[in-house]
Motif scaffolding. Structure first.
Motif, mmCIF file in Angstrom:
data_model
loop_
_atom_site.group_PDB
_atom_site.id
_atom_site.type_symbol
_atom_site.label_atom_id
_atom_site.label_comp_id
_atom_site.label_asym_id
_atom_site.label_seq_id
_atom_site.Cartn_x
_atom_site.Cartn_y
_atom_site.Cartn_z
ATOM 1 N N ASN A 155 80.826 27.822 103.718
ATOM 2 C CA ASN A 155 81.365 28.998 103.770
ATOM 3 C C ASN A 155 81.292 29.871 102.433
ATOM 4 O O ASN A 155 81.891 29.145 101.654
ATOM 5 N N PRO A 156 80.628 30.745 101.980
ATOM 6 C CA PRO A 156 80.554 31.301 100.924
ATOM 7 C C PRO A 156 81.885 31.372 99.686
ATOM 8 O O PRO A 156 81.783 31.528 98.612
ATOM 9 N N GLU A 157 82.995 31.645 100.829
ATOM 10 C CA GLU A 157 84.452 32.038 100.033
ATOM 11 C C GLU A 157 84.817 30.758 99.422
ATOM 12 O O GLU A 157 85.618 30.990 98.392
ATOM 13 N N ASP A 196 71.428 36.957 102.172
ATOM 14 C CA ASP A 196 72.423 38.032 102.362
ATOM 15 C C ASP A 196 73.172 38.270 101.067
ATOM 16 O O ASP A 196 74.097 37.499 100.311
ATOM 17 N N PRO A 213 71.317 32.639 104.931
ATOM 18 C CA PRO A 213 72.556 33.288 104.204
ATOM 19 C C PRO A 213 72.074 33.328 102.786
ATOM 20 O O PRO A 213 72.721 34.250 102.139
ATOM 21 N N LEU A 273 76.108 34.007 97.460
ATOM 22 C CA LEU A 273 75.583 32.538 97.458
ATOM 23 C C LEU A 273 74.460 32.597 96.593
ATOM 24 O O LEU A 273 74.375 31.661 95.895
ATOM 25 N N SER A 291 75.369 40.327 100.252
ATOM 26 C CA SER A 291 76.929 40.422 100.370
ATOM 27 C C SER A 291 77.824 39.180 100.060
ATOM 28 O O SER A 291 78.724 39.288 99.732
ATOM 29 N N ASN A 292 77.149 37.966 100.132
ATOM 30 C CA ASN A 292 78.066 36.935 100.108
ATOM 31 C C ASN A 292 77.918 36.231 98.961
ATOM 32 O O ASN A 292 78.713 35.215 98.449
#
Length: 781
Positions: free
Chosen positions: A586-588, A615, A612, A620, A617-618
């Protein structure tokens, strides 16, 4: 290559705005925002892609990102025939980002009419140039394309002939515009202003009309080959006419399934032929027809051979390319044919063979036959096609094993094999014992059947000239592994097994027997555990009646070459080393992971999933860039995280590997990693072979683990600290190569404790490539 074209020097004038009457449409029509990229289709449920022409390509939300290999690279979008004028669409809109000042060609593909669409198309071009270097919007009106397009019968768009190769480009949000397309007035939007005539590099030859031949009422298609079985083609080497057919080992793979043969070229020298036996086709057969499925841009040559005197040393050939035959492909299966008259000078009274060469991509061929008269028809294989009587295979008596050979398993006992050692399935595998046989039913590629040779280590060095023989019926879509014990021959030590090598059963199989040279298993034969049947990728059952090692094989069996299958590793080889190898999560939780690693001052390896990573927006990609700058290793972990050995086709496996490579290269343009961790740890011969082929490395590292914190089991349970117990258990067994994820808060919270325990063991913490003593790895500091 399909898109190898040259542009004329002169440019035409400004394009006018389209005058399309927008009565039918009420809004723009989205062609592709790449949300369905992993399914291989666009938003209109039609194929898109590059057919392998790019150096790399991958997609994220709203855009596809790629690096052209050269001027032949292209990207296409297909769809059902669009009567754009009638439906009120005035042009195409898309976003693009490329080098400042760069240009490319936009190809419009049209057909004669949507009501009479026969799968053929014409190409029309315009040039888009002077890119800004930043993301911009391009509006392309349906006017100004060369070669007089039918704007009311559009079947595709292609982006091609990129002015700069080996740099990153992207295209996004491809949309039909409802209404007129005028010159843009808003900042950041660009409209096409120039076009150029495209000139092909060579003029296609004109094919003469077919010779009209008589067609007796009794005439029917004469079958050349229906590819009824893998064994008939690969091992017996015969077609349906009882004549020789083969690739002579030049192809990367030749796979038979469902009356189709997949030819996957190894290089430009790959070829495939099928002989006719000096057939007299005169006044009866007018040509040859067969089905072909090939990706857009695929090309190859077809040669027709004949002989003056029906002798093997007197064969003459005439060759035509698919372009000369006017064949084009779009990824769907269609019937293709040619009249003998297309091949000038061929003597149809003494036809010898058909020969395929120069394949630039994989091709699937369907049943191939001579058709009667002047009208091309096809041979349709029956639902269950029996083998021709002349080729019915009698049971071959395998030589009785000498003192060097022995029966391993005849399945007379459910608990032990013929050696008195354990055999049995993994938990959950459906296995039925019958009369001295087992039947395996599973499509879970992670399950396996095991049969051991010894309770500690078996030494097979005196059988290096022998062959593993498996007598079976049913499916051969699985892998065969020979497992290697650890150095102490102690199953309580980690790793156990230490490693294994796998071969693809299909490549070594007839319909009843599998023969694999012991030398095709690249392991230490001095400490063997046993054989393992794994990587099943079909639900069709497999029944096995015997597993044995023999010293000879039937003379008509053709053993295929051993394919590179990489190095499967579960432990570090450097003395006193330990490697943390973390898969995505999970990138968070990334900021917390980064903080922990910085405070611990240790390098480790991240295996990253490609999708991912793209992406934006995350965060990563930015985080992994920072990780890499701090000395951590970035490696490969597939594009969408499936059980790759369970995928139905090699093309699907290739797609996962190639897109993961492309995604990582987008973020790390100079990275060329040969380290791969299979999702779920699921591996098999097909995945390993395709990994080696796609990385162009015969020995990539397939990285498993000997320490599993079992976060998948305990992280979200009421006892998350059992992850710590699992770590301690495997560390005590001697494990030194770890797997974990940052999917859950409990796992990330325990990471400092994992590091503390590893350090306390006295081992030195390092990256995977360093712990495996890879000479390309950074030096230890």
């Amino acid at each position: 290559m399909f898109f190898e074209r040259w542009f004329a020097a002169g440019l035409a004038g400004m394009l006018a705005a389209s005058g399309v009457n927008a009565q039918a449409c009420t809004s723009n029509l989205l062609i592709d925002n790449f949300t369905k990229w992993t399914s291989g289709v666009n938003n209109l449920e039609s194929p898109n892609g590059d057919d392998g022409s790019m150096e790399f390509i991958a997609a994220g939300t709203g855009q596809v990102v790629f690096t052209p290999k050269d001027t032949t690279s292209y990207f296409y979008e297909s769809f059902e025939c669009q009567p754009a004028v009638t439906n009120g669409y005035g042009g195409l809109q898309f976003t693009v980002e490329g080098p400042a000042g760069a240009s490319f060609a936009l190809e419009l593909q049209t057909t004669s009419s949507c009501s009479a669409n026969d799968g053929t198309y014409k190409s029309h071009y315009t040039i888009i140039e002077n890119l800004t270097g930043s993301r911009q919007t391009i509006d392309v009106p349906l006017v100004g394309f060369d070669n007089e397009p039918n704007y009311d019968a559009v079947v595709g768009w292609v982006w091609a002939v990129f002015s700069q190769s080996n740099v990153q480009w992207s295209i996004g949000n491809i949309t039909w515009i409802c209404g007129n397309v005028a010159q843009p007035t808003s900042p950041g939007s660009t409209s096409v202003s120039t076009r150029s005539t495209i000139v092909p590099t060579a003029t296609r030859s004109t094919i003469a009309p077919p010779v009209t031949t008589s067609q007796p009422a009794t005439c029917s298609n004469l079958l050349i080959d229906d590819w009824a079985s893998q064994s008939r083609l690969t091992f017996l080497g015969y077609n349906a006419m009882g004549q020789a057919t083969s690739d002579d080992g030049t192809m990367s793979s030749v796979v038979v399934s469902n009356n189709r043969v997949l030819l996957y070229p190894k290089d430009a020298n790959s070829y495939f032929y099928s002989q006719f036996g000096c057939l007299n086709a005169n006044n009866r057969y007018g040509g040859i027809s067969f089905r072909v499925r090939a990706a857009r841009g695929t090309s190859f040559s077809v040669a027709l051979g004949w002989s003056d005197s029906c002798g093997p040393n007197n064969v003459k050939t005439v060759s035509l390319t698919t372009a000369q035959l006017k064949w084009t492909f779009d990824g769907t299966e269609k019937l293709y044919s040619f009249p003998f008259s297309a091949f000038s000078g061929v003597d149809t009274t003494k036809l010898d063979m058909i020969y395929f060469s120069g394949l630039n991509a994989g091709v699937i061929l369907g049943p191939m036959s001579f058709y009667c008269g002047s009208t091309a028809t096809e041979y349709v294989a029956p639902a269950s096609s029996p083998a021709p009587s002349a080729l019915t295979r009698t049971t071959t008596q395998v030589a009785t094993p000498s003192a060097k050979g022995y029966v391993i398993d005849a399945f007379s006992n459910e608990n032990t094999n013929s050696l008195g050692e354990w055999h049995g399935p993994d938990e959950g595998m459906a296995v039925t014992f019958g009369n001295n046989a087992i039947t395996i039913r599973t499509n879970d590629s992670d399950q396996s059947w095991n049969t051991q040779l010894a309770n500690k280590c078996a030494d097979l060095r005196n059988l290096t000239g022998g062959y593993l023989h498996i007598a079976y019926s049913g499916s051969n879509k699985f892998s065969i592994a020979l497992q290697q014990h650890n150095s102490k021959c102690n199953e309580t030590m980690a790793p156990y097994p230490e490693t294994w090598d796998s071969v693809e059963a299909t490549r070594y199989a007839t319909t009843s027997d599998i023969y694999v040279p012991i030398t095709h298993f690249s392991i230490n034969l001095q400490r063997v555990i046993g054989f393992n049947l794994r990587g099943f990728y079909t639900s069709e059952p497999t029944t096995i009646t015997k597993i044995e090692i023999v010293t000879s094989i039937p003379s008509n069996f053709k053993i295929p070459p051993k394919l590179a299958s990489g190095r499967l590793v579960f432990a570090c080889t450097r003395p006193n080393s330990f490697a943390f190898a973390i898969d995505d999560g999970n990138p968070e939780y990334i900021p917390q992971v980064m903080k922990i690693l910085k405070e611990a001052n240790i390098p480790l390896t991240f295996f990253t999933v490609g999708l991912p990573l793209l992406d934006q927006s995350n965060g990563l990609a930015a985080a992994y860039k920072d990780m890499a700058s701090r000395g951590h290793q970035i490696a490969l972990h597939s594009y969408t995280h499936p059980k790759m050995e369970g995928l139905a086709t090699e093309q699907a496996i290739d797609w996962e590997i190639q897109n993961d490579i492309g995604a990582v290269r987008q973020v790390f343009p100079n990275l060329r990693s040969s380290y791969f961790r299979p999702p779920f740890g699921t591996e098999g011969a097909r995945m390993r072979q395709r990994l080696a082929a796609n990385l162009n490395d015969p020995e990539p590292y397939i990285v498993g683990w000997s320490i599993d914190v079992e976060d998948w089991l305990w992280a979200e349970s009421s006892t998350p600290n059992k992850q710590l117990d699992a770590f301690k258990r495997d560390l005590a067994k001697g494990g030194n190569l770890m797997v974990m994820h940052y999917l859950h808060q409990s796992t990330v919270d325990l990471l400092p404790e994992f590091i503390k325990l590893a350090k306390a063991s006295g081992k030195r913490l390092m990256r995977v490539d360093q712990c495996l003593e890879d000479p390309k790895a950074p030096a230890l500091t």
